[in-house]
Design an enzyme around this catalytic site. Structure first.
Site, PDB file in Angstrom:
ATOM      1  N   GLU A 169      -0.610  -8.066   5.463  1.00 35.07           N
ATOM      2  CA  GLU A 169      -0.307  -8.117   6.911  1.00 35.07           C
ATOM      3  C   GLU A 169      -1.558  -7.923   7.766  1.00 35.07           C
ATOM      4  O   GLU A 169      -1.511  -8.114   8.976  1.00 35.07           O
ATOM      5  CB  GLU A 169       0.775  -7.091   7.273  1.00 35.07           C
ATOM      6  CG  GLU A 169       0.351  -5.637   7.332  1.00 35.07           C
ATOM      7  CD  GLU A 169       0.219  -4.955   5.965  1.00 35.07           C
ATOM      8  OE1 GLU A 169       0.234  -5.654   4.924  1.00 35.07           O
ATOM      9  OE2 GLU A 169       0.073  -3.725   5.958  1.00 35.07           O
ATOM     10  N   HIS A 190      -3.028  -4.989   1.720  1.00 38.56           N
ATOM     11  CA  HIS A 190      -2.315  -5.244   2.988  1.00 38.56           C
ATOM     12  C   HIS A 190      -2.353  -6.727   3.363  1.00 38.56           C
ATOM     13  O   HIS A 190      -3.243  -7.126   4.133  1.00 38.56           O
ATOM     14  CB  HIS A 190      -2.995  -4.476   4.123  1.00 38.56           C
ATOM     15  CG  HIS A 190      -2.907  -3.000   4.018  1.00 38.56           C
ATOM     16  ND1 HIS A 190      -1.896  -2.269   4.599  1.00 38.56           N
ATOM     17  CD2 HIS A 190      -3.714  -2.110   3.408  1.00 38.56           C
ATOM     18  CE1 HIS A 190      -2.083  -0.987   4.361  1.00 38.56           C
ATOM     19  NE2 HIS A 190      -3.181  -0.860   3.633  1.00 38.56           N
ATOM     20  N   CYS A 203       0.826  -1.209   0.000  1.00 39.91           N
ATOM     21  CA  CYS A 203       0.000   0.000   0.000  1.00 39.91           C
ATOM     22  C   CYS A 203       0.867   1.269   0.000  1.00 39.91           C
ATOM     23  O   CYS A 203       1.471   1.567  -1.018  1.00 39.91           O
ATOM     24  CB  CYS A 203      -0.988  -0.054   1.164  1.00 39.91           C
ATOM     25  SG  CYS A 203      -2.402   1.009   0.892  1.00 39.91           S
TER      26      CYS A 203
HETATM   27  N1  LIG Z   1      -3.402   2.049   3.629  1.00 38.41           N
HETATM   28  C1  LIG Z   1      -2.454   2.748   3.065  1.00 38.41           C
HETATM   29  O1  LIG Z   1      -1.247   2.459   3.170  1.00 38.41           O
HETATM   30  C2  LIG Z   1      -2.938   3.968   2.349  1.00 38.41           C
HETATM   31  C3  LIG Z   1      -1.882   4.712   1.594  1.00 38.41           C
HETATM   32  C4  LIG Z   1      -2.233   6.182   1.587  1.00 38.41           C
HETATM   33  N2  LIG Z   1      -3.426   6.419   0.841  1.00 38.41           N
HETATM   34  C5  LIG Z   1      -1.051   6.968   1.018  1.00 38.41           C
HETATM   35  O2  LIG Z   1      -1.191   7.619   0.027  1.00 38.41           O
HETATM   36  O3  LIG Z   1      -0.005   6.946   1.598  1.00 38.41           O
END
Ligand SMILES: NC(=O)CC[C@H](N)C(=O)O
Length: 193
Positions: A171, A169, A78
């Site tokens: 995790e 994710h 992410c």
């Molecule tokens: N759950 C996440 O890691 C979201 C990432 C977040 N939207 C970002 O731009 O950093």
């Protein structure tokens, strides 16, 4: 095998819980000295701008970039994917800029803020429960980038050499298979371990 988790902000303890179930020594990476002897590095989800700011503050940006160039396997989840990316949609500054993809931040968020979906992943026999939270999308990939998974024809998991980038994710599930896949990747790079 020493697997680091960049431990500045975000889902650090969740990655630690996953690694503790595998046959590796997890290392929380906060400073450059923590990178010594690592066989792989995980960059967690969280808030990419905050993680990047703390990476600069702790003088980790250049050392991590260097290790990536030297072939250290890395997996970004992410926000971690955003940190790895070479291009960020409508944003001129990038962070590590090592994974040959263009990501669009919060791309799913515009439609659905967070959701869980079973996805098919190259290299995994059974579907994987992917958790998306304000997730980035991979808009474009370079020639050397392999797509590992898509959702609604949108790319959500990629691999380029030793680098893995995921919009979701792993995790935040109890399914350890993605971490296992990453560890196997690290092991094949460090064949003597
Ligand atoms: N759950 C996440 O890691 C979201 C990432 C977040 N939207 C970002 O731009 O950093």
């Amino acid at each position: 095998m020493k697997i680091g988790i960049l431990a500045l902000q975000g889902a650090v303890s969740e990655h630690l819980t996953m690694l503790n179930q595998l046959d590796v020594d997890p290392v929380l990476v906060k400073n450059e000295s923590d990178l010594t002897g690592l066989n792989g590095l995980i960059i967690p989800g969280g808030e990419s701008t905050t993680i990047a700011r703390l990476m600069h503050l702790n003088q980790l940006m250049e050392p991590i970039k260097l290790r990536a160039k030297q072939g250290l396997p890395m997996m970004g989840t992410c926000a971690g994917l955003i940190i790895l990316a070479q291009h960020i949609h409508e944003q001129s500054d990038v962070h590590l800029g090592i994974l040959n993809v263009t990501v669009s931040r919060n791309a799913f968020g515009r439609q659905r803020d967070s959701f869980e979906q079973l996805i098919t992943v190259k290299g995994l026999e059974e579907a994987f429960p992917a958790v998306f939270i304000r997730a980035p999308l991979v808009e474009d990939i370079g020639e050397d980038v392999e797509v590992l998974a898509t959702v609604d024809h949108q790319i959500v998991a990629v691999k380029q050499g030793q680098l893995i980038g995921l919009s979701f994710h792993p995790e935040l599930t109890s399914d350890v298979r993605f971490h296992q896949l990453f560890v196997e990747n690290c092991r094949s790079v460090n064949k003597n371990i």
